[in-house]
Design a protein around this motif. Structure first.
Motif, PDB file in Angstrom:
ATOM      1  N   LEU A 101       0.838  -1.200   0.000  1.00 34.16           N
ATOM      2  CA  LEU A 101       0.000   0.000   0.000  1.00 34.16           C
ATOM      3  C   LEU A 101       0.875   1.255   0.000  1.00 34.16           C
ATOM      4  O   LEU A 101       0.616   2.199  -0.753  1.00 34.16           O
ATOM      5  N   GLU A 102       1.915   1.256   0.805  1.00 34.89           N
ATOM      6  CA  GLU A 102       2.845   2.389   0.851  1.00 34.89           C
ATOM      7  C   GLU A 102       3.490   2.609  -0.510  1.00 34.89           C
ATOM      8  O   GLU A 102       3.636   3.758  -0.957  1.00 34.89           O
ATOM      9  N   TRP A 103       3.906   1.534  -1.161  1.00 35.53           N
ATOM     10  CA  TRP A 103       4.537   1.658  -2.473  1.00 35.53           C
ATOM     11  C   TRP A 103       3.583   2.268  -3.487  1.00 35.53           C
ATOM     12  O   TRP A 103       3.953   3.155  -4.252  1.00 35.53           O
ATOM     13  N   ARG A 104       2.367   1.794  -3.490  1.00 31.73           N
ATOM     14  CA  ARG A 104       1.387   2.314  -4.457  1.00 31.73           C
ATOM     15  C   ARG A 104       1.072   3.787  -4.177  1.00 31.73           C
ATOM     16  O   ARG A 104       0.916   4.577  -5.112  1.00 31.73           O
ATOM     17  N   GLU A 105       0.972   4.149  -2.894  1.00 33.01           N
ATOM     18  CA  GLU A 105       0.745   5.555  -2.544  1.00 33.01           C
ATOM     19  C   GLU A 105       1.931   6.416  -2.953  1.00 33.01           C
ATOM     20  O   GLU A 105       1.762   7.548  -3.416  1.00 33.01           O
ATOM     21  N   ALA A 106       3.141   5.882  -2.806  1.00 33.01           N
ATOM     22  CA  ALA A 106       4.337   6.621  -3.204  1.00 33.01           C
ATOM     23  C   ALA A 106       4.357   6.845  -4.719  1.00 33.01           C
ATOM     24  O   ALA A 106       4.742   7.928  -5.187  1.00 33.01           O
ATOM     25  N   ILE A 107       3.935   5.858  -5.473  1.00 31.79           N
ATOM     26  CA  ILE A 107       3.862   6.017  -6.926  1.00 31.79           C
ATOM     27  C   ILE A 107       2.872   7.112  -7.281  1.00 31.79           C
ATOM     28  O   ILE A 107       3.153   7.997  -8.089  1.00 31.79           O
ATOM     29  N   GLU A 108       1.718   7.050  -6.654  1.00 34.13           N
ATOM     30  CA  GLU A 108       0.674   8.032  -6.936  1.00 34.13           C
ATOM     31  C   GLU A 108       1.137   9.451  -6.590  1.00 34.13           C
ATOM     32  O   GLU A 108       0.964  10.374  -7.379  1.00 34.13           O
ATOM     33  N   ALA A 109       1.742   9.599  -5.414  1.00 32.75           N
ATOM     34  CA  ALA A 109       2.206  10.920  -4.988  1.00 32.75           C
ATOM     35  C   ALA A 109       3.301  11.437  -5.920  1.00 32.75           C
ATOM     36  O   ALA A 109       3.280  12.608  -6.331  1.00 32.75           O
ATOM     37  N   ALA A 110       4.254  10.595  -6.270  1.00 33.24           N
ATOM     38  CA  ALA A 110       5.343  11.019  -7.153  1.00 33.24           C
ATOM     39  C   ALA A 110       4.820  11.368  -8.539  1.00 33.24           C
ATOM     40  O   ALA A 110       5.295  12.320  -9.165  1.00 33.24           O
ATOM     41  N   GLN A 111       3.836  10.629  -8.994  1.00 33.50           N
ATOM     42  CA  GLN A 111       3.252  10.897 -10.310  1.00 33.50           C
ATOM     43  C   GLN A 111       2.544  12.248 -10.297  1.00 33.50           C
ATOM     44  O   GLN A 111       2.707  13.052 -11.208  1.00 33.50           O
ATOM     45  N   LEU A 112       1.775  12.522  -9.240  1.00 32.12           N
ATOM     46  CA  LEU A 112       1.067  13.799  -9.131  1.00 32.12           C
ATOM     47  C   LEU A 112       2.038  14.972  -9.035  1.00 32.12           C
ATOM     48  O   LEU A 112       1.798  16.034  -9.603  1.00 32.12           O
ATOM     49  N   GLU A 113       3.142  14.761  -8.327  1.00 29.64           N
ATOM     50  CA  GLU A 113       4.152  15.808  -8.150  1.00 29.64           C
ATOM     51  C   GLU A 113       5.150  15.838  -9.301  1.00 29.64           C
ATOM     52  O   GLU A 113       6.046  16.686  -9.312  1.00 29.64           O
ATOM     53  N   LYS A 114       5.013  14.884 -10.232  1.00 25.67           N
ATOM     54  CA  LYS A 114       5.965  14.740 -11.334  1.00 25.67           C
ATOM     55  C   LYS A 114       7.391  14.640 -10.796  1.00 25.67           C
ATOM     56  O   LYS A 114       8.325  15.259 -11.300  1.00 25.67           O
ATOM     57  N   ASN A 115       7.540  13.827  -9.757  1.00 20.53           N
ATOM     58  CA  ASN A 115       8.803  13.666  -9.042  1.00 20.53           C
ATOM     59  C   ASN A 115       9.529  12.422  -9.543  1.00 20.53           C
ATOM     60  O   ASN A 115       9.411  11.343  -8.971  1.00 20.53           O
ATOM     61  N   LEU A 116      10.294  12.612 -10.604  1.00 20.94           N
ATOM     62  CA  LEU A 116      11.029  11.507 -11.219  1.00 20.94           C
ATOM     63  C   LEU A 116      12.049  10.877 -10.265  1.00 20.94           C
ATOM     64  O   LEU A 116      12.133   9.647 -10.187  1.00 20.94           O
ATOM     65  N   PRO A 117      12.815  11.664  -9.504  1.00 21.54           N
ATOM     66  CA  PRO A 117      13.772  11.046  -8.565  1.00 21.54           C
ATOM     67  C   PRO A 117      13.090  10.157  -7.511  1.00 21.54           C
ATOM     68  O   PRO A 117      13.629   9.111  -7.141  1.00 21.54           O
ATOM     69  N   ALA A 118      11.912  10.553  -7.054  1.00 22.78           N
ATOM     70  CA  ALA A 118      11.194   9.734  -6.062  1.00 22.78           C
ATOM     71  C   ALA A 118      10.763   8.407  -6.686  1.00 22.78           C
ATOM     72  O   ALA A 118      10.850   7.355  -6.039  1.00 22.78           O
ATOM     73  N   LEU A 119      10.313   8.457  -7.921  1.00 19.13           N
ATOM     74  CA  LEU A 119       9.918   7.224  -8.609  1.00 19.13           C
ATOM     75  C   LEU A 119      11.126   6.317  -8.825  1.00 19.13           C
ATOM     76  O   LEU A 119      11.042   5.106  -8.638  1.00 19.13           O
TER      77      LEU A 119
END
Length: 176
Positions: A101-119
């Motif tokens: 669940l944490e991983w999927r939330e992290a993907i969603e948050a990084a995608q919304l923020e367009k945070n390539l390094p986080a992904l």
């Protein structure tokens, strides 16, 4: 050439183990392909050509399965009478479900923020988690702890799905 019998391991003359040497598998595959490649049967009857094509296809499927550690683990468990049934058996440890669940939330948050390094960092973490579980599988298969191995295989299947999602988001951001 006769019909197929035996396992993928038998086809390549390898022991039915989780640990497979890549070079040994590649050499065995090339040997089988050299004997079964349809081009060797170009002057033969249509029936013989069809059989050669079936053998080559079978060898390709076997090679792809044994080359990939996750697919090899699934196949080995099937040979031992254990079905991973990941589509139907989603019972997993609570801690792993929370992690997923944490991983999927992290993907969603990084995608919304367009945070390539986080992904990319998440993808690196997923690769690390995969490596840890593959190492664990070696021990479980050696100890013939097939049910525990099946649980780890199910976790690996989830990790691969999440990694694919992360990779897709990385590609979306890179090409946007």
């Amino acid at each position: 050439m006769s019909s197929f019998s035996g396992t993928y391991f038998d086809l390549f003359g390898l022991p039915a183990n989780f640990v497979v040497q890549d070079q040994e598998l590649a050499n065995a595959y090339r040997t089988v392909q050299a004997h079964t490649h349809p081009d060797r049967f170009a002057a033969d009857s249509e029936a013989q050509k069809r059989i050669a094509l079936q053998w080559a296809t079978h060898a390709n499927d076997a090679y792809r399965t044994l080359k990939d550690p996750l697919q090899r683990a699934i196949y080995l468990l099937q040979l031992r009478g254990i079905e991973t049934q990941a589509e139907h058996n989603t019972v997993m440890a609570h801690a792993f479900l929370m992690l997923q669940l944490e991983w999927r939330e992290a993907i969603e948050a990084a995608q919304l923020e367009k945070n390539l390094p986080a992904l990319q960092a998440l993808l690196d973490k997923l690769h690390h988690e995969r490596t840890l579980r593959l190492t664990k599988l070696v021990s479980l298969f050696e100890a013939q702890m097939d049910q525990a191995a099946a649980e780890v295989v199910r976790e690996l299947m989830f990790i691969e799905r999440v990694a694919q999602e992360a990779q897709a988001q990385i590609e979306n951001l890179e090409y946007a």
